[in-house]
Design an enzyme around this catalytic site. Structure first.
Site, PDB file in Angstrom:
ATOM      1  N   THR A 189      -3.167   0.539  11.068  1.00  0.00           N
ATOM      2  CA  THR A 189      -4.008  -0.122   9.970  1.00  0.00           C
ATOM      3  C   THR A 189      -5.580   0.399  10.096  1.00  0.00           C
ATOM      4  O   THR A 189      -5.884   0.459  11.258  1.00  0.00           O
ATOM      5  CB  THR A 189      -3.577  -1.553   9.889  1.00  0.00           C
ATOM      6  OG1 THR A 189      -4.652  -2.064   8.879  1.00  0.00           O
ATOM      7  CG2 THR A 189      -4.114  -2.184  11.376  1.00  0.00           C
ATOM      8  N   ARG A 190      -6.291   0.297   8.948  1.00  0.00           N
ATOM      9  CA  ARG A 190      -7.600   0.114   9.262  1.00  0.00           C
ATOM     10  C   ARG A 190      -8.040  -0.681   8.002  1.00  0.00           C
ATOM     11  O   ARG A 190      -9.364  -0.778   7.808  1.00  0.00           O
ATOM     12  CB  ARG A 190      -7.938   1.638   8.471  1.00  0.00           C
ATOM     13  CG  ARG A 190      -7.535   2.289   7.028  1.00  0.00           C
ATOM     14  CD  ARG A 190      -8.339   3.554   6.597  1.00  0.00           C
ATOM     15  NE  ARG A 190      -8.887   3.284   5.393  1.00  0.00           N
ATOM     16  CZ  ARG A 190      -8.366   3.482   4.198  1.00  0.00           C
ATOM     17  NH1 ARG A 190      -6.705   3.893   4.303  1.00  0.00           N
ATOM     18  NH2 ARG A 190      -8.755   3.356   3.191  1.00  0.00           N
TER      19      ARG A 190
ATOM     20  N   HIS B 294      -2.902  -9.615   6.601  1.00  0.00           N
ATOM     21  CA  HIS B 294      -2.415 -10.946   5.959  1.00  0.00           C
ATOM     22  C   HIS B 294      -1.024 -11.296   6.332  1.00  0.00           C
ATOM     23  O   HIS B 294      -0.378 -10.639   6.989  1.00  0.00           O
ATOM     24  CB  HIS B 294      -3.020 -10.886   4.446  1.00  0.00           C
ATOM     25  CG  HIS B 294      -4.327 -10.526   4.381  1.00  0.00           C
ATOM     26  ND1 HIS B 294      -5.332 -11.195   4.541  1.00  0.00           N
ATOM     27  CD2 HIS B 294      -4.860  -9.378   3.836  1.00  0.00           C
ATOM     28  CE1 HIS B 294      -6.623 -10.644   4.075  1.00  0.00           C
ATOM     29  NE2 HIS B 294      -6.164  -9.437   3.584  1.00  0.00           N
TER      30      HIS B 294
ATOM     31  N   HIS C 100       1.602  -8.497   5.761  1.00  0.00           N
ATOM     32  CA  HIS C 100       1.641  -7.571   6.607  1.00  0.00           C
ATOM     33  C   HIS C 100       2.206  -8.005   8.137  1.00  0.00           C
ATOM     34  O   HIS C 100       3.130  -7.418   8.860  1.00  0.00           O
ATOM     35  CB  HIS C 100       0.302  -7.269   7.281  1.00  0.00           C
ATOM     36  CG  HIS C 100      -0.449  -6.437   6.226  1.00  0.00           C
ATOM     37  ND1 HIS C 100      -1.555  -7.314   5.463  1.00  0.00           N
ATOM     38  CD2 HIS C 100      -0.546  -5.331   5.682  1.00  0.00           C
ATOM     39  CE1 HIS C 100      -1.835  -6.547   4.413  1.00  0.00           C
ATOM     40  NE2 HIS C 100      -1.293  -5.232   4.898  1.00  0.00           N
TER      41      HIS C 100
ATOM     42  N   ARG D  25       3.427   3.513   2.269  1.00  0.00           N
ATOM     43  CA  ARG D  25       3.040   4.131   0.863  1.00  0.00           C
ATOM     44  C   ARG D  25       1.881   4.812   0.962  1.00  0.00           C
ATOM     45  O   ARG D  25       0.954   4.217   1.085  1.00  0.00           O
ATOM     46  CB  ARG D  25       3.359   3.267  -0.109  1.00  0.00           C
ATOM     47  CG  ARG D  25       3.553   3.637  -1.556  1.00  0.00           C
ATOM     48  CD  ARG D  25       3.697   2.558  -2.589  1.00  0.00           C
ATOM     49  NE  ARG D  25       3.704   3.356  -4.217  1.00  0.00           N
ATOM     50  CZ  ARG D  25       2.761   3.452  -4.610  1.00  0.00           C
ATOM     51  NH1 ARG D  25       1.401   3.468  -4.176  1.00  0.00           N
ATOM     52  NH2 ARG D  25       3.005   4.182  -5.942  1.00  0.00           N
TER      53      ARG D  25
END
Length: 573
Positions: A198-199, A203, A206, A292
């Protein structure tokens, strides 16, 4: 753990013979040095600690060509992203870069020597081919822009001998090397680990998808965010790491571990997804969540995605056996208010009510101070985000007035300063042209280069004040379009920028000049005077135009205030 690193052996160069590293440190003092850029430092760190295994240095021409053309190093190992030391012709000549040369690699931040490279070759890459094969060829792609505007014309290949690791001063306990993370997993007894790239902030959705992915595979979770270089405009890593730390206790029974990855992303979509899988395999993960449009830069100016939504998943799946890491497709989660739970969208019947908040909508709510419901994000996460993203009425901004001497821009700036101070709510800084010239740019003349330097200094000060939440009023002459555009670009990294053209005519400025400076310029007593013997480029697209030959200072200030109010930057006066 029974999952070997990519290529079979973890190339942890730092862990090698300590006495040898001491000898290398002494040798480096006598060698010519290459001062590395921020991206080169990110790459070097992951070469040194084994994150880029099986690489042991920057790619030679054979390795580079193999990766660009076939996703293969010269020895046949899978690798999808060129990792190259780019240098200019001037640096190569000055430093003496040639095959066989030994060169120290230096950190620009603290002048420490980090390693010594033995040059294998110096070559000119085919950048057009690299752009096409690696990133897809679209000129708007950020990596392609970087390739043609910031990457130097020569690449230098060669193996590296490590002297020392990079020095970090933030989140040191979370900066695991691959070997350290593997040891940590071993201590915890974890044999199956799902890595989550992740970057962005995380929340509830996730958290739900990572928990589901781990439980379905009887595994644990590695939250492995990128804290090197990401996409321009991304939320800073300090805020993001505080979010991850706030979220971590929400995982059940110590299911998740947080580790930081000092990667310089290229936003390369399918190629980047393969690269990310290799990096996570080296860090000990057995499974990898591929999202995605994973690591895609979004859309181009025509609104078209650079990559297909599942191109990255397909790319990693193609090499699944060779990678030795299982692909976990990213499930789009949605909230079901009637049952107070999250489920994958494709498992929800069409008639079931769902709720979602898009990234755009979240940013709007942060900007305006609107409610962010607990079903979307945990209160402790929202608290962190609000600290870093105050509502518009608390954000900094810059009003940049430009115009001829005696156009009225100084009078407008002073009056606007009084108006904003009267309102309160944030500090206000006034940067008048003459004040800046005497206090900050006293050694500068009035050549075009010196004028640009002066505006650059004003822009720098304005950007720093804007970042801190202040209102900045700058009122230089700023006669050139290029320097004004550069000022806007710099300030807009941290807040809003409004260009106000005080378009009072040159004739009126001269006619009302009580100080007589125009007369002195006409008589040749003052040289390089804008409008007399130096040009003024009128702004092409100002945010507001005012003319004190046709209106007054009070009305001009009111127009600026209305502009700021419309943007939500001011409370209603």
């Amino acid at each position: 753990m029974a999952n070997p690193p990519h290529g079979g052996i973890l190339k942890d160069l730092i862990a090698r013979d300590a006495p040898r590293r001491d000898a290398l440190a002494a040798e480096a003092e006598s060698l010519p040095a290459i001062v590395l850029t921020e991206r080169q430092l990110c790459d070097l760190e992951l070469i040194l600690n084994g994150g880029f295994s099986p690489l042991e240095g920057f790619m030679s021409e054979k390795d580079y060509n193999g990766v660009v053309e076939n996703n293969r190093l010269a020895d046949g190992n899978l690798f999808s992203m060129p990792i190259c030391l780019d240098l200019s012709k001037a640096t190569i000549d000055d430093v003496g870069v040639k095959p066989g040369a030994r060169l120290a690699l230096r950190d620009f931040r603290d002048d420490r020597h980090l390693g010594i490279i033995t040059v294998e070759d110096v070559y000119q890459p085919d950048k057009k081919k690299e752009a096409q094969e690696v990133f897809g060829g679209d000129e708007e792609h950020p990596a392609i822009k970087y390739l043609f505007t910031q990457t130097q014309e020569y690449y230098v290949g060669g193996k590296i001998e490590a002297i020392d690791r990079l020095m970090h001063y933030d989140y040191v306990a979370l900066r695991y090397s691959p070997a350290e993370l593997r040891l940590h997993f071993d201590k915890l007894g974890w044999s199956r680990v799902v890595a989550f790239q992740t970057r962005n902030p995380m929340h509830r959705a996730h958290r739900e998808l990572t928990v589901r992915a781990a439980r379905a595979r009887q595994a644990n979770v590695l939250i492995h965010p990128v804290v090197g270089l990401t996409k321009p405009g991304d939320i800073d890593h300090f805020t993001r790491v505080r979010v991850y730390q706030a979220l971590l206790p929400r995982y059940p029974n110590g299911m998740a571990v947080l580790g930081l990855l000092p990667l310089a992303m290229r936003m390369g979509g399918p190629r980047e997804a393969i690269w990310h899988a290799i990096i996570r395999k080296n860090h000990g993960a057995t499974h990898f969540i591929v999202g995605r449009d994973h690591a895609g830069p979004g859309k181009n100016s025509k609104g078209v995605d650079f990559y297909g939504p599942y191109d990255a998943q397909d790319a990693v799946e193609k090499y699944r056996d060779e990678l030795g890491i299982e692909v976990v497709p990213f499930q789009q989660m949605t909230y079901l208010p009637d049952s107070d739970e999250y489920k994958p969208k494709d498992e929800v019947a069409k008639d079931v009510k769902t709720l979602d908040i898009s990234g755009t909508e979240l940013r709007r709510r942060l900007r305006t101070g609107a409610n962010i419901p607990e079903w979307f994000s945990y209160p402790e996460v929202v608290r962190v985000l609000r600290e870093s993203h105050p509502p518009r009425s608390k954000q900094g901004f810059t009003v940049f007035l430009t115009g001829y001497t005696n156009s009225g821009k100084d009078a407008i700036a002073r009056a606007l300063n009084v108006t904003l101070n009267q309102q309160g709510g944030r500090s206000v800084s006034l940067l008048l042209g003459e004040t800046v010239r005497s206090e900050l740019s006293s050694e500068l003349g009035f050549s075009r280069a010196d004028r640009d330097t002066n505006i650059g200094r004003i822009a720098f000060v304005a950007s720093e004040l804007t970042k801190s939440g202040a209102a900045v009023i700058a009122a230089p002459i700023a006669p050139f379009e290029g320097s004004r555009a550069a000022a806007r670009d710099l300030v807009e990294k941290y807040g809003s920028f409004y260009l106000v053209h005080v378009a009072t005519s040159l004739e009126y400025c001269e006619k009302t000049d009580r100080r007589g400076v125009y007369g002195k310029a006409r008589r040749g007593e003052i040289k390089g005077f804008t409008g007399v013997d130096d040009p003024y480029e009128a702004p092409k697209n100002p945010d507001l135009t005012v003319d004190l030959e046709k209106t007054n200072v009070r009305t001009a200030v009111h127009q600026i205030v209305l502009l700021l109010e419309a943007a939500g930057l001011l409370e209603q006066l």
